[in-house]
Design a protein around this motif. Sequence first.
Motif, PDB file in Angstrom:
ATOM      1  N   ASN A 137      31.433 -24.915  63.959  1.00 28.73           N
ATOM      2  CA  ASN A 137      30.039 -24.557  64.242  1.00 28.73           C
ATOM      3  C   ASN A 137      29.592 -23.432  63.326  1.00 28.73           C
ATOM      4  O   ASN A 137      30.340 -22.483  63.097  1.00 28.73           O
ATOM      5  N   GLY A 138      28.385 -23.572  62.823  1.00 27.34           N
ATOM      6  CA  GLY A 138      27.841 -22.512  61.985  1.00 27.34           C
ATOM      7  C   GLY A 138      28.341 -22.540  60.557  1.00 27.34           C
ATOM      8  O   GLY A 138      28.050 -21.633  59.766  1.00 27.34           O
ATOM      9  N   ALA A 139      29.089 -23.574  60.200  1.00 26.36           N
ATOM     10  CA  ALA A 139      29.645 -23.663  58.846  1.00 26.36           C
ATOM     11  C   ALA A 139      28.556 -23.837  57.790  1.00 26.36           C
ATOM     12  O   ALA A 139      28.748 -23.485  56.628  1.00 26.36           O
ATOM     13  N   GLY A 140      27.436 -24.416  58.217  1.00 26.00           N
ATOM     14  CA  GLY A 140      26.359 -24.672  57.262  1.00 26.00           C
ATOM     15  C   GLY A 140      26.170 -26.160  56.988  1.00 26.00           C
ATOM     16  O   GLY A 140      25.484 -26.549  56.039  1.00 26.00           O
ATOM     17  N   LYS A 141      26.730 -26.996  57.860  1.00 27.30           N
ATOM     18  CA  LYS A 141      26.640 -28.449  57.655  1.00 27.30           C
ATOM     19  C   LYS A 141      25.187 -28.937  57.740  1.00 27.30           C
ATOM     20  O   LYS A 141      24.724 -29.664  56.867  1.00 27.30           O
ATOM     21  N   SER A 142      24.498 -28.516  58.799  1.00 26.08           N
ATOM     22  CA  SER A 142      23.102 -28.948  58.957  1.00 26.08           C
ATOM     23  C   SER A 142      22.244 -28.404  57.819  1.00 26.08           C
ATOM     24  O   SER A 142      21.367 -29.095  57.291  1.00 26.08           O
ATOM     25  N   LEU A 143      22.524 -27.174  57.462  1.00 21.26           N
ATOM     26  CA  LEU A 143      21.810 -26.523  56.359  1.00 21.26           C
ATOM     27  C   LEU A 143      21.973 -27.331  55.074  1.00 21.26           C
ATOM     28  O   LEU A 143      20.996 -27.611  54.366  1.00 21.26           O
ATOM     29  N   LEU A 144      23.187 -27.721  54.800  1.00 13.28           N
ATOM     30  CA  LEU A 144      23.472 -28.498  53.587  1.00 13.28           C
ATOM     31  C   LEU A 144      22.690 -29.808  53.596  1.00 13.28           C
ATOM     32  O   LEU A 144      22.092 -30.206  52.589  1.00 13.28           O
TER      33      LEU A 144
END
Length: 256
Positions: free
Chosen positions: A48-55
Amino acid sequence: MSGLPLASVPDPVLELRNVSFMRSGKVLLDHGNLMLTQQGRTIIIGPNGAGKSLLMRLAHGLLEPSSGTIVCRHNGSGTPRQAMVFQRPVLLRRSSLANVTHALALRGVPRRIRRNQAEQALARFGLTHLAQRPARILSGGEQQRLALARAWALEPDILFLDEPSSALDPAATKAVEDAVNVFFRKGTKIVMTTHDLGQARRLADEVVFMCCGRILERTPAATFFDTPTTVAAAAFLRGELVLAPWESPTPLTTNG
Ligand SMILES: Nc1ncnc2c1ncn2[C@@H]1O[C@H](COP(=O)(O)OP(=O)(O)O)[C@@H](O)[C@H]1O
Ligand SMILES: [Mg+2]
């Protein structure tokens, strides 16, 4: 070593070059480099919070990178058609059918062929009987299938899916996975995030592993689950790496 065999495949469809994204003085994506080819289902995983959605939002053009460039190509030139499916579908207060015809209208499809195309897309995902029903009163699984049908009608070259089944029960999850494979068999590039490792194993041709705003590896799925390249990915697969976004990424070492 990581990613070399795939990275040597020509004809990238989407390329991130040194892409960073910052907000409020925080680096949320740190110099991301990633080259995706038309072939295969790319599954993005990480805590969670890794930046997957952001990417995914950056790749789909919903967000502008703070620095770096995103290059999209189709068949060596031109802009690929893209569609995105979210965890909770964004649907209009209209019928299921109208949700699809509206998307086709936005895409510039002539009115006289919209309805037919929309009906075909609904049929493809078993929604014909719900065509006139208000989209907002469909079940979660039906809504997600409608979002997939809407994407299907747009005939995307690339389909982004952000945790598309994480709010769904097992039967609806299976329907989403089947739908992903319908797109895949048609030649659509699949880029999907999931927190369900079983689903990642079922669908992935290659895995992109992210942690703490960094793309740590991109590995063929066949090897990722047995021999991940990074310490962080190995810990994640053992269920040991559950970082909160505010935790420091520094202890994570990579050999990539
Ligand atoms: N538009 C935004 N503005 C500010 N912070 C954001 C924005 N989008 C995401 N974040 C933050 O970036 C980090 C990564 O978020 P996200 O990509 O949603 O993670 P993941 O999908 O891997 O769980 C989180 O700390 C989140 O709060
Ligand atoms: Mg997410």
